[in-house]
Structures are given as C-alpha cells and as structure tokens.
Design an enzyme around this catalytic site. Structure first.
Site, PDB file in Angstrom:
ATOM      1  N   PHE A   1       1.092  -1.516   0.133  1.00 44.24           N
ATOM      2  CA  PHE A   1       0.186  -0.007   0.049  1.00 44.24           C
ATOM      3  C   PHE A   1       1.028   0.963   0.394  1.00 44.24           C
ATOM      4  O   PHE A   1       1.804   1.451   1.168  1.00 44.24           O
ATOM      5  CB  PHE A   1      -0.983   0.242   0.714  1.00 44.24           C
TER       6      PHE A   1
ATOM      7  N   ASP B   1       9.118   2.741   2.095  1.00 35.46           N
ATOM      8  CA  ASP B   1       7.568   3.235   2.556  1.00 35.46           C
ATOM      9  C   ASP B   1       7.361   3.206   4.083  1.00 35.46           C
ATOM     10  O   ASP B   1       7.088   1.779   3.903  1.00 35.46           O
ATOM     11  CB  ASP B   1       6.521   3.082   1.603  1.00 35.46           C
TER      12      ASP B   1
ATOM     13  N   LYS C   1       2.527   9.725   8.375  1.00 33.64           N
ATOM     14  CA  LYS C   1       1.217   9.365   9.260  1.00 33.64           C
ATOM     15  C   LYS C   1       1.801   9.865  10.549  1.00 33.64           C
ATOM     16  O   LYS C   1       1.386  11.004  11.218  1.00 33.64           O
ATOM     17  CB  LYS C   1       1.610   7.697   9.077  1.00 33.64           C
TER      18      LYS C   1
HETATM   19  C1  LIG Z   1      -1.614   5.335   4.976  1.00 39.06           C
HETATM   20  C2  LIG Z   1      -0.362   4.683   3.763  1.00 39.06           C
HETATM   21  C3  LIG Z   1       0.452   6.179   3.020  1.00 39.06           C
HETATM   22  C4  LIG Z   1      -0.567   7.325   2.385  1.00 39.06           C
HETATM   23  O1  LIG Z   1      -0.666   7.824   3.444  1.00 39.06           O
HETATM   24  P1  LIG Z   1      -1.665   8.895   3.480  1.00 39.06           P
HETATM   25  O2  LIG Z   1      -1.270  10.387   4.473  1.00 39.06           O
HETATM   26  O3  LIG Z   1      -3.358   8.365   3.183  1.00 39.06           O
HETATM   27  O4  LIG Z   1      -1.882   9.546   1.813  1.00 39.06           O
HETATM   28  C5  LIG Z   1       1.222   5.291   2.338  1.00 39.06           C
HETATM   29  N1  LIG Z   1       1.616   4.090   2.374  1.00 39.06           N
HETATM   30  C6  LIG Z   1       1.766   3.448   3.481  1.00 39.06           C
HETATM   31  C7  LIG Z   1       2.749   2.419   3.566  1.00 39.06           C
HETATM   32  C8  LIG Z   1       0.685   3.852   4.673  1.00 39.06           C
HETATM   33  O5  LIG Z   1       0.114   3.096   5.739  1.00 39.06           O
END
Ligand SMILES: *Cc1c(COP(=O)(O)O)cnc(C)c1O
Length: 393
Positions: free
Chosen positions: A125, A212, A241
């Site tokens: 994700f 990420d 986050k």
């Molecule tokens: C939540 C998340 C995103 C997206 O972040 P947003 O602030 O909602 O755009 C991207 N990568 C990972 C691993 C995430 O958990």
C-alpha cells in the site's frame, strides 16, 4: 462524498490513549488515527508547541527559509541514513516525490533512454493518488481508475526468486519500492534475508531501494525506522503518518548520491510549514525525552504475548500473531466465516477501537505512549468480546 464506510460513532475528545464519543462513551484507542497519533491525544508537549507556533507564525511559503523545517530536516538527517529531506503533507505525496526522484535519477544519473520501471510488491500500500495506486500492488484500489501510470511491475513480497525474474525481464528498472513491513496488506514483516539480497542487487546494479516508512517510521516498530530491523539502508525513504503526531505532514528523504532535484523540479505549498515542522520536532523530542522506543518494544512484547495466548485459546479462529513494536496483527483463519471487521465492530461496542488490515487481519496500533495497564485493559476487552462471540464465531 461517499468515500468512507464509517462506523456509527463520532469522536469528539481525547486524552492519552482514550477517546470519547459524542454520547460520552469512552474507548481505548488502539487505532491512533491509523498509526498517526504517536503521542496519543492532547499530549501537553504537542498542545503547547502547536499553540505557541500558531500564535507566532503558522504558514509561510517555501519562497523563504523556514527555520523549523531546517531543524526538522537536521533531526531526521542526524537520526537516520538520510542526507536530505523534502517535506509535503501526506504519505501518498511523499511517495509521489520518491517516484519522481527515482525517475529523474534514471535519466540524469543512469542515462536511461527507455522509460524507467519501478518494481513494487503485491499486497503493498502506497497511497491513493494515481501514481501511488499504481504502485500499490492491490487491484481493488486500482479498479475503475484506469488508465494507470505506466512504469510499474509487481512481485510477491519476501520472494527472492520472483524479484530476480522480474529484474531480468526489466533491464530498465530504476528502483525497487517496498514497505519494511506491509501494513495495510496484513501486517507482514519484511524478512531480513530478502532485504539483504535486494540491497546487494541494488549495490551491484545501481538500482535505488525506496522504502515506504509511512506507517512503520517514527518509532512505531520499536526502532525509529523500520529498515533498522532489516540490517539495510535505503537510498530513499518516506515518512508521514506518525511523524508529527497527527498534524498533517509528509517527508521524502534520500542519500546524497540520489539528491538530483533542482529548483523548480518539485514543490508543495503547505509542505514543511512552520506549524507542521514544529509539531514533528516536538514529537521527535518527546520520543527521546520519554524514552518511547523502549516503551514501544516492551509494550509490543507484552501485547504480542497476550495476543498469542488468546490465539491459542481460540485455535479455530486465529492462525498467527505477528508484528514489530506497536504495529501488530492477529490473523484469522482463511476458512473461518468471521472477518476482522466482525471483531472490530464487536470490540468497539465494548469500548476498544481496532482496525482491520484486510478481511482476515486485526490490527493493533496504540499510541506509542501506551502503558502496561492500558495494554492489559485492551486485551481484557478483546477476551470479553471473543467470549461473547464464542457461539457465532
Ligand atoms: C497510509 C499509508 C500511505 C498513504 O498515506 P496518506 O497520508 O494516506 O496519503 C502510504 N504508504 C503506507 C505504507 C501507508 O500506510
């Protein structure tokens, strides 16, 4: 708009690891805004910083130097493998920046003449913008939004042979982009051997490793960055986050060797403003002052131990408990008709907030300040919920 399937409660107040809804009902918050409220709710240090900063200066353009942004960049550089930082407002936006940086690196440093490819993992994700839903290896997020962005290939996570095969079919690969632990995809930790192998490939070929760390970064896993669990260093990594404890922020970091952006290449109006950066600096200082990494490790072990005992008590329901620090998942049996959402809804009724990571994994993401009695209380609520549901589940 009709974008969220919301639970039937409205939250209006919080303190520490607890929140209250508009009917005055209290909940233990093991969601923390999905791994975002690092210091919980209404932490005095964050309240003070945000209040003082908004009274002083909350936003100016990146046309000017911003001291809070420079201080935050200095802290990240001093506390990670990064040499440089770019600030934006969300995880998706940070990943977009990483994708752009990798593409520019392909043309400028690797002198590619063909379109570059970025390899990502299935069940990953990376966000909801067009490029990041394309990077996200889950068809359910891409459905109905074609045409997607070109230049992405997918491999199963933690599978060395698959990445070797995909690389040999795609000589124009510029980057491999992975989560150190897959969050939304079911709380699946990366394997050390896999990441060591990928690092070796990247070193030998000049391909970039992008991590990420949007969900895993800023102490969530018991180390400041998820890559510290894997014995490797990324060339580029992203955070969002938990970075400013719930004030919107995103960041993309890189090493000097791939710092190829020039003025005009990338920008963000809100990115790195004084308010968000002051908040992130306070989160950073509080992590250090309250020794939160150690708390995350200890509370994580406590939680996993208790969850494992519960899983053993309900072997027809659960298969496995896994995670790092305070990002943990409890996996439900594939052949059970019970979903993670069923349990999340029942737990909410009993005063515990949880979030699914897919249909078969229950996810536990308390604030990093969570105490031993609060972990105990959450586990007791879960036991009560499972006991009540024993007949139907
Ligand atoms: C939540 C998340 C995103 C997206 O972040 P947003 O602030 O909602 O755009 C991207 N990568 C990972 C691993 C995430 O958990």
């Amino acid at each position: 708009m009709n974008t969220y399937g919301r639970f039937p409660i409205a939250l209006e107040r919080g303190e520490g690891c607890r929140v209250w809804d508009t009917d005055g009902r209290e909940y233990l918050d093991f969601v923390a805004g999905i791994a975002t409220c690092t210091l919980g709710h209404a932490h005095p240090a964050l309240v003070e910083t945000v209040t003082k900063q908004i009274q002083k200066l909350h936003h100016v353009s990146n046309l000017y130097h911003i001291p809070e942004q420079e201080k935050l960049a200095d802290w990240i550089v001093a506390n990670s493998v990064a040499d440089k930082a770019f600030f934006c407002n969300s995880g998706a936006e940070a990943n977009e920046a990483a994708i752009k940086l990798a593409r520019k690196y392909a043309y400028k440093v690797l002198h590619m003449t063909q379109d570059p490819v970025i390899i990502t993992a299935k069940a990953s994700f990376h966000g909801r913008t067009l490029a990041t839903i394309t990077a996200t290896g889950q068809p359910k997020y891409q459905k109905d939004f074609s045409p997607l962005v070109s230049g992405f290939e997918y491999v199963p996570y933690n599978d060395i042979q698959a990445i070797e095969e995909t690389l040999s079919k795609n000589p124009q690969t510029v980057a491999i982009m992975l989560e150190p632990l897959q969050g939304e995809g079911g709380v699946v930790p990366g394997e050390r051997e896999y990441f060591l192998h990928i690092r070796k490939i990247c070193d030998q070929t000049g391909i970039l490793l992008i991590l990420d760390e949007v969900q895993t970064g800023m102490g969530r896993t018991g180390k400041l960055w998820g890559y510290e669990h894997l014995g490797i260093e990324p060339d580029i990594f992203t955070s969002a986050k938990g970075l400013a404890g719930g004030i919107p922020i995103g960041a993309m970091m890189c090493k000097k060797s791939c710092d190829v952006f020039e003025p005009g290449n990338h920008a963000s109006t809100f990115g790195g403003n004084p308010l968000a950066c002051a908040a992130a600096l306070t989160v950073a200082q509080t992590l250090e002052k309250e020794n939160l990494l150690q708390n995350v490790q200890e509370r994580g072990e406590q939680l996993r131990g208790k969850l494992q005992a519960i899983a053993l008590k309900y072997p027809h329901l659960f298969t496995q408990v896994r995670g790092w620090g305070l990002i943990n998942g409890m996996e439900l049996k594939e052949d059970s008709s019970t979903t993670s959402l069923d349990i999340v809804k029942a737990a909410m009724e009993e005063g515990l907030l949880l979030v699914p990571a897919g249909p078969k994994v229950l996810r536990f993401l308390p604030p990093l300040i969570v105490s031993a009695p609060e972990v105990e209380a959450a586990v007791q609520i879960l036991e009560k919920v499972l006991e009540k549901g024993r007949k139907s589940w």
